[in-house]
Design an enzyme around this catalytic site. Structure first.
Site, PDB file in Angstrom:
ATOM      1  N   LYS A 153       2.231  10.854   7.243  1.00  0.00           N
ATOM      2  CA  LYS A 153       1.386  10.610   8.415  1.00  0.00           C
ATOM      3  C   LYS A 153       1.871  11.356   9.670  1.00  0.00           C
ATOM      4  CE  LYS A 153      -1.267   6.786   6.816  1.00  0.00           C
ATOM      5  NZ  LYS A 153      -0.782   5.922   5.744  1.00  0.00           N
ATOM      6  N   PHE A 178       0.862  -1.188   0.000  1.00  0.00           N
ATOM      7  CA  PHE A 178       0.000   0.000   0.000  1.00  0.00           C
ATOM      8  C   PHE A 178       0.891   1.227   0.000  1.00  0.00           C
ATOM      9  CE2 PHE A 178      -2.335   3.567   1.653  1.00  0.00           C
ATOM     10  CZ  PHE A 178      -3.476   3.526   0.874  1.00  0.00           C
ATOM     11  N   ASP A 222       9.347   2.843   2.217  1.00  0.00           N
ATOM     12  CA  ASP A 222       8.137   3.609   2.524  1.00  0.00           C
ATOM     13  C   ASP A 222       7.853   3.438   4.010  1.00  0.00           C
ATOM     14  OD1 ASP A 222       5.628   4.621   2.985  1.00  0.00           O
ATOM     15  OD2 ASP A 222       4.735   3.834   1.143  1.00  0.00           O
TER      16      ASP A 222
END
Ligand SMILES: *Cc1c(COP(=O)(O)O)cnc(C)c1O
Length: 412
Positions: free
Chosen positions: A267, A153, A238
């Protein structure tokens, strides 16, 4: 299921139901939220429009590592709001250099390219790797390949979903961006076989969050590091969800002593206040960009830099990482007991982060999440039978224990 439909008929839910019906009528249905309408939040707790309190055990998928309304972050944001909030990158502003310098330092790298959302950081990394491939590695024009992992993802943009293996995320959004090769996650031999002279980067999550908090086999990340170094390929980690304290370290890669060429952050970098993302690498990589080749109106804005700088400051003492380690050991010990009792079939994760597979007889991940909500605990399901637990790192041990007691009650 039954718990939500019965509560929906309860008159104490009418305000929530009105908000939910209105949202459903006037917003695209690209999410299936739990039926709670949040009005305020503080630390690890959220309060809904009817005054009910819920323990947040999801923390905005790790965007809220430092909790809701964190005093330091809110104060940093408020102070900046009164000075200057946006300049665009047409001009310099006085928070930019400090943010980039301090973030690069935290990462042990030389340069930062700030963006806003995680998907933008991934897009930026794709562009970085391709340009690096043509200009530094010498890959023939338009041949650059990036190897990614199945189950990944990395966001929702058209290029990023082009290399997703999730049909829901991809179907009917083609034609897809070419130039990506997908190999099984955790399989070093498959990765070795996929890397060619045209490969410019390997892009992976050190722990796959959305896939259910999948931790790769020991030795995988060091193997990726060795292979990419050998083959002159960039290792892009990531760490948008796994990074910035969640696993008990600043970066999940650290657990295996691995330093990638490129970190992708997002985030928690925005402190739960504003969207802040970044690509962080050395100058031989990020130095490929010249003026006009990439940008963002909002990327690196003064408010983002002020909040991001405070986040970097908070992480530089190691106290949040330490907290995630200690509370994480406790969390995993308690979840291990549930696994021993047979109510959950598998528990994965590191630090204050867990993917819990619920035994099918107890219900789907969605049903368990709804039952937990009724008991005042918020988590979110993924992939049918899994729930993800990722409370803010500021949660107290007592609150964590209370949340776990609710999970035990739901599974009894
Ligand atoms: C959330 C996430 C992204 C995308 O971030 P957005 O801010 O939602 O665009 C990318 N990679 C990983 C690992 C993520 O968890």
């Amino acid at each position: 299921m039954s718990s939500t439909s019965s509560s929906a008929t309860n008159s104490s839910r009418t305000t929530s139901d009105r908000f939910i019906a209105s949202a459903e009528a006037h917003s695209a249905h690209n999410y299936h939220p739990l039926p709670i309408v949040v009005a305020s939040a503080d630390g690890a707790w959220m309060t809904d429009v009817e005054g009910r309190r819920y323990l947040d055990m999801l923390a905005g998928y790790s965007a809220l590592n430092f909790g809701h309304g964190n005093r330091r972050l809110i104060d940093a944001a408020k102070a900046q709001l009164d000075r200057v909030t946006l300049t665009s990158r047409a001009f310099h502003h006085d928070r930019f250099a400090e943010f980039c310098t301090r973030l690069a330092e935290l990462c042990g790298k030389e340069m930062v390219l700030p963006m806003n959302t995680g998907a933008e950081a991934v897009e930026t990394a794709v562009k970085t790797a391709r340009k690096w491939g043509y200009q530094v590695k010498g890959v023939p024009d338009s041949r650059a390949k990036i190897v990614v992992a199945a189950g990944n993802f990395h966001g929702r943009t058209t290029t990023v979903i082009s290399f997703s293996t999730d049909e829901e995320a991809r179907a009917d959004f083609g034609p897809y961006t070419p130039g990506f090769e997908i190999v099984p996650y955790g399989d070093l031999e498959a990765l070795r076989a996929a890397v060619t002279d045209d490969t410019v980067a390997v892009l992976i999550e050190p722990i796959q969050g959305e896939a259910g908090v999948l931790v790769p086999p020991a030795g995988y990340l060091p193997g990726v590091r060795e292979l990419t170094r050998e083959r002159g390929v960039l290792f892009i980690a990531d760490e948008i969800q796994s990074g910035l304290g969640r696993t008990g370290r600043t970066f999940a890669c650290e657990h295996e002593g691995v330093v990638p060429d490129v970190y992708l952050l997002g985030k928690a970098l925005g402190g739960g206040v504003v969207p802040v993302s970044a690509v962080v690498a050395d100058a031989d990589v990020l130095g490929v960009f010249k003026p006009g080749e990439h940008g963002s109106t909002f990327g690196g804005n003064p408010l983002a830099c002020a909040v991001g700088l405070e986040v970097v400051d908070m992480l530089s003492t190691g106290e949040f990482q330490q907290r995630a380690t200690e509370l994480g050991e406790h969390l995993h010990a308690e979840l291990g007991l549930l696994a021993g009792a047979g109510t959950v079939t598998e528990v994965r994760g590191r630090g204050l982060w867990a993917g819990v597979d619920i035994a099918p007889s107890y219900g789907t991940g969605r049903e368990i999440s709804e039952q937990l909500m009724e008991k005042g605990v918020l988590v979110k399901d993924t992939h049918g039978s899994t729930i993800r637990i990722a409370p803010p790192l500021v949660i107290s041990k007592e609150d964590l224990d209370w949340g776990l007691a609710q999970l035990r009650a739901v599974l009894s």
